[in-house]
Design a protein around this motif. Sequence first.
Motif: not given
Length: 401
Positions: A66, A68, A70, A166, A169, A370, A374
């Motif tokens: 994943v 950053s 999204r 979640t 994301l 995700w 963060e």
Amino acid sequence: MSKAGISEEARPWSEVVNVSTTYCYMSLKIASRAFRIATRHYSTRSNPLRVLGIETSCDDTSAAVVTSDRRILSEVRHGQRDMHEPMGGIVPTLASLGHSRNLPNVICQALDEAGLSVHELDGVAVTRGPGLPPCLPVGLNAGKTLAAVCKKPLIGVHHMEAHALTARLTESNAPAFPFMTLLISGGHTILLTANSLGDYEILVDTMDNAVGEAIDKTARLLSLPWEGSSPGPALERAAAQGDPIRFLQRLPTPLLNDKKSMFAFSFSGLKTAVARLVEKENVSTTQDINDVAAAFQARCIGHIEQKLKLALDREIKCNKKPLSSLIVSGGVASNRYFRDRLQSVTAAYGLPLVCPPPKLCTDNGAMIAWAGIERLQAGLVDDYTITALPKWSLESLKDAL
């Protein structure tokens, strides 16, 4: 002669091993501290971060990459339904063997689909806990090894924090802190307020069984076929064809008049009541089974609604907290009947109900990646020496901030 004068060849082997282990441990600690300093710039970096997420807390083996900004570059999952369905439920030792067999290929496929090598990643995130004790170390050891060998930051992720984040994301307008989260799965039924990253206040927790566990055991009690999925969706399908009114009064509303447990969930008594009903009424026909499933499902969501209203009243009306939304996540959040009922509750409080896509409500590597992003952006990375935490309080994350 003193120990200092003993040659390496003459020194007892156990002592050599202890010295070597201590040296390796200190080296890993030093390397990890260096990464904590090096990752401080990630919050202001212009190029998107790319993180690999690894999840092995229960029976699904999953890995994902994943970014950053999204984007889910890949999300690979290998289930174990065929292994566990004949056993009537998840067997932890079998699940661990399945992870050991499947994880290398799952990680390789996730990297291939993302078009990246491990060296092109900005970090490796892996579920550290909570979860099944035999299963967590499989993913954690793989993640630690990848990160250490390739000199990448390691982020040990709290499984429930990943579920809570979640929606940040999957939603284009990411829910802002503070927001309320309902985490409903096979292992957890928790209602909490997310004040900020790592700062969570549990409002309502379960006294005994999680709602997902109660659903799974009821599905097995009613001998519902999984049909390639799992017990939860099997019960939802049966309930959709049943009449909840027929048996509703035979199933109690949990903790209805218990003031001592006002802010608590409980599903054990409801699960037992279903077992007694099935035995006493000789539930056997398809319609009987569907009607019991519908009544049980209605009582479950009714109980959750009651506690949710109490929590919303406390946070919004009493504490004047400016909640941005209610996020519902976890495996049971994929239940459409539950979502529709919860939508009605949040609408009365002027809050949007935010639910991740059903495939990301169940355990998956994307949510781990995700959460890792963060935390990486906040400079919250871990030593390569971390171990699994099968029992891990979500509120304890504040201690690391």
